[in-house]
Design a protein around this motif. Structure first.
Motif, PDB file in Angstrom:
ATOM      1  N   PHE A 316      -6.248  -5.386  16.900  1.00  0.00           N
ATOM      2  CA  PHE A 316      -5.870  -3.972  16.872  1.00  0.00           C
ATOM      3  C   PHE A 316      -4.544  -3.771  16.140  1.00  0.00           C
ATOM      4  N   ILE A 317      -3.543  -4.570  16.467  1.00  0.00           N
ATOM      5  CA  ILE A 317      -2.210  -4.401  15.876  1.00  0.00           C
ATOM      6  C   ILE A 317      -2.199  -4.820  14.410  1.00  0.00           C
ATOM      7  N   PHE A 318      -2.791  -5.993  14.125  1.00  0.00           N
ATOM      8  CA  PHE A 318      -2.711  -6.532  12.766  1.00  0.00           C
ATOM      9  C   PHE A 318      -3.483  -5.683  11.763  1.00  0.00           C
ATOM     10  N   SER A 319      -4.552  -5.032  12.202  1.00  0.00           N
ATOM     11  CA  SER A 319      -5.349  -4.199  11.296  1.00  0.00           C
ATOM     12  C   SER A 319      -4.529  -3.051  10.713  1.00  0.00           C
ATOM     13  N   TYR A 320      -3.458  -2.661  11.414  1.00  0.00           N
ATOM     14  CA  TYR A 320      -2.589  -1.595  10.912  1.00  0.00           C
ATOM     15  C   TYR A 320      -1.635  -2.096   9.838  1.00  0.00           C
ATOM     16  N   TYR A 321      -1.254  -3.351   9.925  1.00  0.00           N
ATOM     17  CA  TYR A 321      -0.184  -3.855   9.060  1.00  0.00           C
ATOM     18  C   TYR A 321      -0.677  -4.683   7.876  1.00  0.00           C
ATOM     19  N   ILE A 322      -1.966  -4.977   7.817  1.00  0.00           N
ATOM     20  CA  ILE A 322      -2.465  -5.806   6.736  1.00  0.00           C
ATOM     21  C   ILE A 322      -2.405  -5.081   5.393  1.00  0.00           C
ATOM     22  N   ALA A 323      -2.458  -3.754   5.419  1.00  0.00           N
ATOM     23  CA  ALA A 323      -2.359  -2.963   4.177  1.00  0.00           C
ATOM     24  C   ALA A 323      -1.989  -1.533   4.533  1.00  0.00           C
ATOM     25  N   ARG A 324      -1.351  -0.857   3.580  1.00  0.00           N
ATOM     26  CA  ARG A 324      -0.959   0.536   3.812  1.00  0.00           C
ATOM     27  C   ARG A 324      -2.086   1.512   3.508  1.00  0.00           C
ATOM     28  N   ASN A 325      -2.998   1.127   2.627  1.00  0.00           N
ATOM     29  CA  ASN A 325      -4.111   1.998   2.261  1.00  0.00           C
ATOM     30  C   ASN A 325      -5.274   1.148   1.761  1.00  0.00           C
ATOM     31  N   ARG A 326      -6.382   1.811   1.422  1.00  0.00           N
ATOM     32  CA  ARG A 326      -7.580   1.062   1.033  1.00  0.00           C
ATOM     33  C   ARG A 326      -7.431   0.380  -0.312  1.00  0.00           C
ATOM     34  N   PHE A 327      -6.513   0.864  -1.174  1.00  0.00           N
ATOM     35  CA  PHE A 327      -6.300   0.215  -2.466  1.00  0.00           C
ATOM     36  C   PHE A 327      -5.605  -1.142  -2.282  1.00  0.00           C
ATOM     37  N   GLU A 328      -4.613  -1.193  -1.401  1.00  0.00           N
ATOM     38  CA  GLU A 328      -3.982  -2.467  -1.086  1.00  0.00           C
ATOM     39  C   GLU A 328      -4.972  -3.408  -0.404  1.00  0.00           C
ATOM     40  N   LEU A 329      -5.840  -2.840   0.409  1.00  0.00           N
ATOM     41  CA  LEU A 329      -6.860  -3.628   1.095  1.00  0.00           C
ATOM     42  C   LEU A 329      -7.806  -4.276   0.085  1.00  0.00           C
ATOM     43  N   ALA A 330      -8.232  -3.494  -0.911  1.00  0.00           N
ATOM     44  CA  ALA A 330      -9.136  -4.009  -1.940  1.00  0.00           C
ATOM     45  C   ALA A 330      -8.455  -5.088  -2.776  1.00  0.00           C
ATOM     46  N   ASN A 331      -7.188  -4.878  -3.109  1.00  0.00           N
ATOM     47  CA  ASN A 331      -6.455  -5.873  -3.896  1.00  0.00           C
ATOM     48  C   ASN A 331      -6.237  -7.163  -3.113  1.00  0.00           C
ATOM     49  N   PHE A 332      -5.984  -7.029  -1.815  1.00  0.00           N
ATOM     50  CA  PHE A 332      -5.824  -8.222  -0.977  1.00  0.00           C
ATOM     51  C   PHE A 332      -7.111  -9.031  -0.964  1.00  0.00           C
ATOM     52  N   SER A 333      -8.247  -8.354  -0.832  1.00  0.00           N
ATOM     53  CA  SER A 333      -9.535  -9.051  -0.823  1.00  0.00           C
ATOM     54  C   SER A 333      -9.799  -9.727  -2.166  1.00  0.00           C
ATOM     55  N   LYS A 334      -9.510  -9.020  -3.244  1.00  0.00           N
ATOM     56  CA  LYS A 334      -9.841  -9.516  -4.583  1.00  0.00           C
ATOM     57  C   LYS A 334      -8.957 -10.677  -5.010  1.00  0.00           C
ATOM     58  N   TYR A 335      -7.654 -10.570  -4.771  1.00  0.00           N
ATOM     59  CA  TYR A 335      -6.722 -11.543  -5.336  1.00  0.00           C
ATOM     60  C   TYR A 335      -6.280 -12.639  -4.355  1.00  0.00           C
ATOM     61  N   ILE A 336      -6.444 -12.399  -3.065  1.00  0.00           N
ATOM     62  CA  ILE A 336      -5.987 -13.384  -2.079  1.00  0.00           C
ATOM     63  C   ILE A 336      -7.130 -13.901  -1.214  1.00  0.00           C
TER      64      ILE A 336
END
Length: 362
Positions: A316-336
């Motif tokens: 619950f807590i970490f899901s808030y801090y892994i990215a600020r928005n869906r664009f950062e989320l997509a970049n995290f998935s793609k590059y990391i």
């Protein structure tokens, strides 16, 4: 057939793996394959199957003499207690990151497609409550539910493919020449980054019967994945072409949204979205169960139910801090995430296999 009420069969374990693949596959495969493989990107799953087949044989070899063990036990046996616990800790950290990642993806999907004005916490709490009680019920109950969902999702997926096949333009898929071999090879990283989840299901290998049949059901699962991935890429790249697909965030739903049956039945994408939500429930539940299994092995605990609450709270807590928005989320998935998944899903198991053979532990 189950040999014990507390265990599942290897066939059921492979079904769990196949359900883990669906959600990230729909999100990642079309865009990545179209961007790198271009017109020939739809052939990527065929080439990506080769490393997965090798991984199936590696898992068969690892558990040939230790059919009652899990992957954590094999780490400790092959490379020793201290290095094994270090490697287990790395897997634990990464899997907890993936757990938070998929919880956040579940939330973002509702916020961007259905209920944009709803607080994010509502969706996060809802899915985690459902997952909490599903995991608490044990792997057997979760697997039986997943078997039914797997059959239903497969039928829906095939029906949607048949409804879109008439819109496929052959020019978007051909011609394919030998010049496309290298782009296809490069585009396999996105698929391998997800298919490496096959390794993760063996962290609860002590709950899996019939591990002598890993090769049989693993290869059957590989064929299923290749066929489904080909269908997914053909109906996305084939309908709109690689230049458009690589620029669309959710190309599969763009394609499904265009379906119209007899010019009267439309909005079919809502059905696909509903099943995607169900698949997200499965992947979050299974990852949570895997994490608890690793913690239990890492600290030599006798019970695991007490771990469920803190792991759920972390998600619950970490899901808030892994990215600020869906664009950062997509970049995290793609590059990391994809690259790291290949490391944990393919590279480490192959290294473990080599060390095991050298030290004659397997």
């Amino acid at each position: 057939m189950l040999a014990s009420k507390e265990k599942i069969s290897i066939r059921q374990a492979v079904i769990l793996f196949l359900m883990l693949v669906y959600s990230p596959a729909i999100r990642l495969f079309p865009v990545s394959s179209a961007e790198i493989g271009e017109r020939a990107g739809w052939l990527t799953p065929i080439l990506a199957a080769l490393p997965l087949i090798c991984l199936v044989y590696v898992m068969q070899a690892l558990f040939k003499k230790d059919k009652e063990a899990n992957l954590s036990d094999m780490f400790l046996k092959i490379i020793g207690k201290v290095p094994g616990r270090v490697l287990l800790s790395l897997y634990l950290v990464w899997l907890m990151v993936l757990l938070g990642l998929y919880v956040r993806y579940f939330t973002e999907r509702f916020l961007t497609s259905l209920l944009p004005n709803t607080p994010m916490a509502f969706f996060t709490v809802t899915i985690l409550i459902v997952v909490f009680y599903a995991v608490r019920g044990g792997i057997v109950a979760l697997t039986r539910t997943t078997e039914f969902l797997f059959l239903a999702f497969s039928v829906i997926f095939i029906i949607l493919f048949l409804l879109t096949i008439t819109n496929v333009e052959i020019i978007n898929l051909f011609p394919v020449t030998y010049y496309d071999i290298w782009p296809i090879t490069k585009s396999t990283y996105s698929i391998l980054g997800i298919w490496g989840y096959f390794t993760f299901i063996f962290f609860f290998g002590d709950k899996i019967n019939n591990k002598e049949h890993i090769k049989r059901f693993g290869l059957q699962g590989t064929v299923y994945l290749v066929v489904m991935a080909l269908m997914l890429l053909i109906q996305t790249i084939g309908v709109y072409g690689h230049t458009i697909i690589q620029r669309v965030s959710l190309p599969y739903f763009v394609v499904v949204k265009s379906i119209s049956v007899m010019e009267s039945i439309e909005r079919i994408e809502s059905v696909a979205l509903a099943f995607w939500v169900i698949v997200d429930f499965v992947i979050i539940s299974v990852f949570m169960y895997i994490i608890i299994s690793i913690i239990k092995s890492l600290f030599s605990l006798s019970g695991s139910k007490s771990l469920l609450s803190p792991v759920t709270l972390f998600a619950f807590i970490f899901s808030y801090y892994i990215a600020r928005n869906r664009f950062e989320l997509a970049n995290f998935s793609k590059y990391i995430a994809l690259t790291t998944n290949i490391l944990f899903g393919f590279v480490f198991p192959f290294i473990l296999f080599v060390i095991g053979k050298i030290r004659k532990k397997i």
